[in-house]
Scaffold this motif. Structure first.
Motif, PDB file in Angstrom:
ATOM      1  N   LEU A  24       0.709  -1.294  -0.027  1.00  7.18           N
ATOM      2  CA  LEU A  24       0.132   0.040   0.077  1.00  7.18           C
ATOM      3  C   LEU A  24       0.861   1.247   0.045  1.00  7.18           C
ATOM      4  CD1 LEU A  24      -2.749  -1.076   2.766  1.00  7.18           C
ATOM      5  CD2 LEU A  24      -2.986  -1.093   0.253  1.00  7.18           C
ATOM      6  N   ARG A  25       1.746   1.274   0.915  1.00 13.03           N
ATOM      7  CA  ARG A  25       2.589   2.462   0.969  1.00 13.03           C
ATOM      8  C   ARG A  25       3.508   2.689   0.015  1.00 13.03           C
ATOM      9  NH1 ARG A  25       2.463   5.521   5.615  1.00 13.03           N
ATOM     10  NH2 ARG A  25       4.434   6.081   5.549  1.00 13.03           N
ATOM     11  N   ASP A  26       4.580   1.825  -0.233  1.00 15.80           N
ATOM     12  CA  ASP A  26       5.444   1.993  -0.984  1.00 15.80           C
ATOM     13  C   ASP A  26       5.284   1.546  -2.430  1.00 15.80           C
ATOM     14  OD1 ASP A  26       6.954   2.257   1.174  1.00 15.80           O
ATOM     15  OD2 ASP A  26       8.069   0.312   1.088  1.00 15.80           O
ATOM     16  N   LEU A  27       4.271   0.664  -2.838  1.00  7.31           N
ATOM     17  CA  LEU A  27       4.103   0.308  -4.274  1.00  7.31           C
ATOM     18  C   LEU A  27       2.890   0.989  -4.915  1.00  7.31           C
ATOM     19  CD1 LEU A  27       4.824  -3.512  -4.485  1.00  7.31           C
ATOM     20  CD2 LEU A  27       6.494  -1.481  -4.715  1.00  7.31           C
ATOM     21  N   LEU A  28       1.855   1.340  -4.065  1.00  3.44           N
ATOM     22  CA  LEU A  28       0.677   2.310  -4.598  1.00  3.44           C
ATOM     23  C   LEU A  28       0.687   3.428  -4.048  1.00  3.44           C
ATOM     24  CD1 LEU A  28      -1.900  -0.730  -4.098  1.00  3.44           C
ATOM     25  CD2 LEU A  28      -0.671  -0.249  -6.226  1.00  3.44           C
ATOM     26  N   GLY A  29       1.642   4.027  -3.171  1.00  2.00           N
ATOM     27  CA  GLY A  29       1.381   5.584  -2.864  1.00  2.00           C
ATOM     28  C   GLY A  29       0.508   5.781  -2.107  1.00  2.00           C
ATOM     29  N   LEU A  30       0.110   4.851  -1.034  1.00  2.00           N
ATOM     30  CA  LEU A  30      -1.226   5.244  -0.036  1.00  2.00           C
ATOM     31  C   LEU A  30      -0.448   5.169   1.437  1.00  2.00           C
ATOM     32  CD1 LEU A  30      -3.843   2.469  -1.702  1.00  2.00           C
ATOM     33  CD2 LEU A  30      -3.875   5.236  -1.768  1.00  2.00           C
ATOM     34  N   PRO A  31      -0.142   6.350   1.607  1.00  2.00           N
ATOM     35  CA  PRO A  31       0.806   6.680   2.812  1.00  2.00           C
ATOM     36  C   PRO A  31      -0.322   6.516   4.207  1.00  2.00           C
ATOM     37  CG  PRO A  31       0.641   8.723   1.976  1.00  2.00           C
ATOM     38  CD  PRO A  31      -0.043   7.735   0.946  1.00  2.00           C
ATOM     39  N   GLY A  32      -1.684   6.440   4.187  1.00  2.00           N
ATOM     40  CA  GLY A  32      -2.323   6.917   5.180  1.00  2.00           C
ATOM     41  C   GLY A  32      -2.475   5.811   6.192  1.00  2.00           C
ATOM     42  N   THR A  33      -2.021   4.448   5.943  1.00  2.00           N
ATOM     43  CA  THR A  33      -1.728   3.099   6.762  1.00  2.00           C
ATOM     44  C   THR A  33      -0.489   3.448   7.144  1.00  2.00           C
ATOM     45  OG1 THR A  33      -3.388   2.145   5.046  1.00  2.00           O
ATOM     46  CG2 THR A  33      -1.973   0.713   6.734  1.00  2.00           C
ATOM     47  N   LYS A  34      -0.535   3.416   8.457  1.00  2.00           N
ATOM     48  CA  LYS A  34       0.799   3.765   8.998  1.00  2.00           C
ATOM     49  C   LYS A  34       1.646   2.193   9.800  1.00  2.00           C
ATOM     50  CE  LYS A  34       0.199   7.838   8.969  1.00  2.00           C
ATOM     51  NZ  LYS A  34       0.799   8.627   7.781  1.00  2.00           N
ATOM     52  N   TYR A  35       2.807   2.478   9.880  1.00  2.00           N
ATOM     53  CA  TYR A  35       3.590   1.331  10.217  1.00  2.00           C
ATOM     54  C   TYR A  35       3.878   1.588  11.729  1.00  2.00           C
ATOM     55  CZ  TYR A  35       7.483  -1.528  11.698  1.00  2.00           C
ATOM     56  OH  TYR A  35       8.448  -2.233  12.419  1.00  2.00           O
ATOM     57  N   GLY A  36       3.656   0.781  12.640  1.00  2.00           N
ATOM     58  CA  GLY A  36       3.833   0.968  14.270  1.00  2.00           C
ATOM     59  C   GLY A  36       4.660   0.138  14.569  1.00  2.00           C
ATOM     60  N   CYS A  37       4.399  -1.142  14.870  1.00  2.00           N
ATOM     61  CA  CYS A  37       5.242  -2.042  15.469  1.00  2.00           C
ATOM     62  C   CYS A  37       5.662  -3.293  14.932  1.00  2.00           C
ATOM     63  CB  CYS A  37       4.244  -2.468  16.686  1.00  2.00           C
ATOM     64  SG  CYS A  37       2.846  -3.755  16.388  1.00  2.00           S
ATOM     65  N   GLY A  38       4.933  -3.503  13.566  1.00  2.00           N
ATOM     66  CA  GLY A  38       5.303  -4.648  12.932  1.00  2.00           C
ATOM     67  C   GLY A  38       5.154  -6.024  13.373  1.00  2.00           C
ATOM     68  N   MET A  39       4.306  -6.020  14.263  1.00  2.00           N
ATOM     69  CA  MET A  39       4.073  -7.450  15.145  1.00  2.00           C
ATOM     70  C   MET A  39       2.566  -7.498  14.995  1.00  2.00           C
ATOM     71  SD  MET A  39       6.703  -7.618  17.936  1.00  2.00           S
ATOM     72  CE  MET A  39       6.329  -6.336  18.825  1.00  2.00           C
ATOM     73  N   ALA A  40       1.586  -6.448  14.581  1.00  2.00           N
ATOM     74  CA  ALA A  40       0.197  -6.434  14.530  1.00  2.00           C
ATOM     75  C   ALA A  40      -0.477  -6.367  16.127  1.00  2.00           C
ATOM     76  CB  ALA A  40      -0.501  -7.851  14.033  1.00  2.00           C
ATOM     77  N   GLN A  41       0.329  -5.470  16.741  1.00  2.00           N
ATOM     78  CA  GLN A  41      -0.058  -5.368  18.178  1.00  2.00           C
ATOM     79  C   GLN A  41      -0.583  -3.933  18.429  1.00  2.00           C
ATOM     80  OE1 GLN A  41       0.126  -7.840  20.497  1.00  2.00           O
ATOM     81  NE2 GLN A  41       0.461  -9.070  18.727  1.00  2.00           N
ATOM     82  N   CYS A  42      -0.107  -2.707  17.610  1.00  2.00           N
ATOM     83  CA  CYS A  42      -0.603  -1.645  18.219  1.00  2.00           C
ATOM     84  C   CYS A  42      -1.773  -1.128  17.221  1.00  2.00           C
ATOM     85  CB  CYS A  42       0.628  -0.627  17.524  1.00  2.00           C
ATOM     86  SG  CYS A  42       0.921  -0.223  15.959  1.00  2.00           S
ATOM     87  N   GLY A  43      -2.174  -1.502  16.156  1.00  2.00           N
ATOM     88  CA  GLY A  43      -3.412  -1.236  15.201  1.00  2.00           C
ATOM     89  C   GLY A  43      -3.059  -0.075  14.471  1.00  2.00           C
ATOM     90  N   ALA A  44      -1.762   0.697  14.300  1.00  2.00           N
ATOM     91  CA  ALA A  44      -1.737   1.613  13.237  1.00  2.00           C
ATOM     92  C   ALA A  44      -1.591   1.308  11.765  1.00  2.00           C
ATOM     93  CB  ALA A  44      -0.330   2.310  13.505  1.00  2.00           C
ATOM     94  N   CYS A  45      -1.650  -0.061  11.714  1.00  2.00           N
ATOM     95  CA  CYS A  45      -1.659  -0.383  10.222  1.00  2.00           C
ATOM     96  C   CYS A  45      -3.044  -0.904   9.782  1.00  2.00           C
ATOM     97  CB  CYS A  45      -0.499  -1.569  10.143  1.00  2.00           C
ATOM     98  SG  CYS A  45      -0.989  -3.088  10.841  1.00  2.00           S
ATOM     99  N   THR A  46      -4.200  -0.721  10.499  1.00  2.00           N
ATOM    100  CA  THR A  46      -5.414  -1.334  10.240  1.00  2.00           C
ATOM    101  C   THR A  46      -6.046  -1.078   8.953  1.00  2.00           C
ATOM    102  OG1 THR A  46      -5.800  -1.635  12.713  1.00  2.00           O
ATOM    103  CG2 THR A  46      -7.967  -1.623  11.302  1.00  2.00           C
ATOM    104  N   VAL A  47      -6.554  -1.785   8.407  1.00  2.00           N
ATOM    105  CA  VAL A  47      -7.226  -1.582   7.013  1.00  2.00           C
ATOM    106  C   VAL A  47      -8.544  -2.614   7.166  1.00  2.00           C
ATOM    107  CG1 VAL A  47      -5.217  -1.078   5.521  1.00  2.00           C
ATOM    108  CG2 VAL A  47      -5.878  -3.363   5.418  1.00  2.00           C
ATOM    109  N   HIS A  48      -9.353  -2.477   6.254  1.00  2.00           N
ATOM    110  CA  HIS A  48     -10.472  -3.346   6.176  1.00  2.00           C
ATOM    111  C   HIS A  48     -10.292  -4.316   4.968  1.00  2.00           C
ATOM    112  CE1 HIS A  48     -13.529  -0.302   7.732  1.00  2.00           C
ATOM    113  NE2 HIS A  48     -12.870  -0.604   8.499  1.00  2.00           N
TER     114      HIS A  48
END
Length: 153
Positions: A24-48
């Protein structure tokens, strides 16, 4: 691979193990989804994925298949989604880093529970970390978004 992102099928040349977040971020240019912890623990990267919250930082893009992916950019093009409107009205954001994940989780909650209780909200967002501690404003905004979705104020 082909991915349905925000209602548009996109052809993506990515390694199968590449997390959806980086597609999403690097290949499609959609920066709204954030990197937080990288372990699915913080929720910053949540999409539907088909309307349900998913942590994109650990989800290999190749496992998405035909499911529909919605990012914060796809929730509404102009910020008119009731959750986005409520977030602004309540002034939830402090640093803002976790907010796209919080908003995506809240939007999914309201699809399943149009009038959630405080405990429903707390349970749904328990995995979304806000280091600034805006949890009370998040809860207030979700209640407001619930009223907005139902046509109230």
């Amino acid at each position: 691979m082909k991915l349905d992102i925000n209602g548009t099928v996109r052809e993506v040349d990515a390694p199968p193990e590449m997390p959806l977040l980086w597609v999403l971020r690097d290949l499609l240019g959609l920066p709204g989804t954030k990197y937080g912890c990288g372990m699915a623990q913080c929720g910053a990267c949540t999409v539907h994925l088909d309307g349900k919250p998913a942590r994109s930082c650990v989800l290999p893009a190749s496992s998405v298949g035909a499911r529909k992916v919605t990012t914060i950019e796809g929730l509404s093009a102009d910020g008119s989604h009731p959750v986005q409107r409520a977030w602004a009205e309540v002034d939830v954001v402090q640093c803002g880093y976790c907010q796209s994940g919080q908003i995506m989780t809240a939007a999914s909650l309201l699809e399943n529970k149009p009038d959630p209780s405080d405990s429903d909200i707390d349970a749904a967002l328990s995995g979304n970390v806000c280091r600034c501690g805006t949890y009370m404003r998040v809860r207030e905004a979700i209640h407001l978004a619930s009223r907005l979705k139902r046509g109230g104020k």
